[in-house]
Design a protein around this motif. Structure first.
Motif: not given
Length: 144
Positions: A68-82
């Motif tokens: 599951l991946y969440f991406c904050d395009r505005r601040f170019f950051r993201g979190a990947l969960l496996t």
């Protein structure tokens, strides 16, 4: 990162879309955009809706490994969960996350035979921010 659950949780809550990954029959990743999870317990357990007839459900039946991946395009950051996905079709799960307007996708309501709940349980995570990545631990929420 001092508090992974707070940092990652805040990032997740601000996104309207997430990306859900499965493994296809040939062992390759298969990713699709999904609406934000309906519920979450910390950054450990997430509930999403989909069609039982979807390709991803068939893939999860073969191999429950998921991301599951969440991406904050505005601040170019993201979190990947496996972790892993469970396909839930029981009434309690269906009614738990049912929302007004879901009849657009499932005309027969929460008992629609093509409606199911996906419960994603995270095992590990990786956070990308400020042009670097860091792994973080996933701890189950107390009481689960």
């Amino acid at each position: 990162m001092r508090d992974a659950e707070k940092t990652i949780g805040n990032l997740m809550d601000k996104q309207s879309v997430c990306f859900l990954g499965a493994i296809d029959k040939e062992g390759f990743p298969s990713v699709k955009a999904m609406l934000q999870p309906r519920e979450r317990e910390g950054i450990h357990t997430f509930w999403l809706t989909t069609n039982i007839s979807s390709l991803h459900v068939a893939q999860y039946r073969e191999n429950p490994a998921a991301c599951l991946y969440f991406c904050d395009r505005r601040f170019f950051r993201g979190a990947l969960l496996t972790g892993t996905i469970e396909i839930l079709t029981d009434s309690e799960s269906r009614y738990r996350i049912w929302r007004e307007g879901d009849t657009a996708y499932y005309p027969q309501g929460p008992d629609d035979p093509d409606y199911c709940v996906l419960r994603f349980t995270a095992r590990s995570g990786r956070y990308y921010h400020n042009f670097k990545s860091e792994d973080f631990a996933i701890q189950e929420t107390i009481g689960n």
